[in-house]
Design a protein around this motif. Structure first.
Motif, PDB file in Angstrom:
ATOM      1  N   ALA A  51       0.778  -0.959   0.097  1.00  0.00           N
ATOM      2  CA  ALA A  51       0.158  -0.066   0.080  1.00  0.00           C
ATOM      3  C   ALA A  51       0.700   1.486  -0.128  1.00  0.00           C
ATOM      4  N   ALA A  52       0.023   2.214  -0.890  1.00  0.00           N
ATOM      5  CA  ALA A  52       1.035   3.424  -1.007  1.00  0.00           C
ATOM      6  C   ALA A  52       1.731   3.930   0.363  1.00  0.00           C
ATOM      7  N   GLN A  53       0.046   4.158   1.295  1.00  0.00           N
ATOM      8  CA  GLN A  53      -0.358   4.940   2.288  1.00  0.00           C
ATOM      9  C   GLN A  53      -0.781   4.450   3.399  1.00  0.00           C
ATOM     10  N   PRO A  54       0.366   3.195   4.043  1.00  0.00           N
ATOM     11  CA  PRO A  54       0.052   2.250   5.264  1.00  0.00           C
ATOM     12  C   PRO A  54      -0.671   2.985   6.427  1.00  0.00           C
ATOM     13  N   LEU A  55      -0.310   3.686   6.486  1.00  0.00           N
ATOM     14  CA  LEU A  55      -1.440   4.521   8.111  1.00  0.00           C
ATOM     15  C   LEU A  55      -2.120   4.642   7.416  1.00  0.00           C
ATOM     16  N   VAL A  56      -2.760   5.622   6.479  1.00  0.00           N
ATOM     17  CA  VAL A  56      -4.021   5.547   5.847  1.00  0.00           C
ATOM     18  C   VAL A  56      -5.012   4.482   5.887  1.00  0.00           C
ATOM     19  N   ALA A  57      -4.195   3.247   5.545  1.00  0.00           N
ATOM     20  CA  ALA A  57      -5.178   1.810   5.738  1.00  0.00           C
ATOM     21  C   ALA A  57      -5.145   1.682   6.552  1.00  0.00           C
ATOM     22  N   PHE A  58      -4.296   1.609   8.223  1.00  0.00           N
ATOM     23  CA  PHE A  58      -4.425   0.799   9.118  1.00  0.00           C
ATOM     24  C   PHE A  58      -5.229   1.839   9.324  1.00  0.00           C
TER      25      PHE A  58
END
Length: 206
Positions: free
Chosen positions: A138-145
């Protein structure tokens, strides 16, 4: 991003009775439907510190340091024991009395927030559970989290409110005599002690 497997697994985790469910049910039984909703809200908000800590990597650092984990665990155990004592001593709890004083919203919400905030098992959960359902590329893992965490918290609130509504629905049925009232009060107090003992045995690794 949000798979059916994640939703089903999260639901199983949320529905499984724990300290938050115990507090919500006991509150709804003793103080009514609205109080149960506030307890559910507080328990849900108590997830936020663990979510933020895990997202920022602080939870990993905490569990790497045994002393920090043990300190939080001790605080959590002591708080559960404190709730057990309060429940045991409150002889007005679980009485069906329409003249009861208004619900003390902030006190109730704060109590519920503290309950979950001081539970290190929640940070273990966010470290060990949520990453399994994240896309490693994922390009933005924090967003996914954050999205997965928000979905989990929404499910938590919905299920806890459901527990509270169910408990309130049986309130007038199960609370009929002083003997039943005393039995419920002591049972919930013992349940808090049991939860404290179970937390005390929690290991510091996911």
């Amino acid at each position: 991003m949000i798979s059916l497997e994640f939703l089903v697994t999260s639901l199983v985790v949320v529905v499984t009775p724990g300290t938050g469910v115990l507090l919500t049910v006991s509150t709804a039984l003793s103080q009514g439907r609205l109080a149960g909703v506030y307890a559910a809200m507080g328990c849900t908000l108590g997830i936020l510190p663990h979510m933020l800590a895990a997202g920022l990597g602080l939870a990993a650092a905490m569990h790497a340091g045994s002393l920090a984990f043990q300190a939080l665990k001790v605080l959590g155990v002591l708080y559960l024991l404190y709730l057990a004592v309060l429940t045991w001593r409150d002889r007005t709890a679980f009485t069906v009395d329409e003249a009861r004083p208004p619900v003390r919203v902030w006190s109730l919400v704060t109590k519920a927030i503290l309950l979950n905030s001081l539970n290190p098992k929640l940070s273990l959960f966010f470290l060990a559970f949520l990453p399994q359902f994240m896309d490693a590329s994922a390009a933005q893992p924090l967003v996914a989290f954050g999205v997965l965490s928000a979905v989990f918290m929404t499910m938590t609130l919905a299920v806890f409110v459901g527990y509270g509504m169910l408990a309130h629905g049986f309130r007038s049925i199960v609370i009929q005599t002083p003997t039943v009232q005393a039995g419920l009060r002591k049972s919930f107090a013992v349940a808090f002690v049991f939860m404290a003992a179970r937390l005390a045995w929690t290991e510091g690794t996911p």
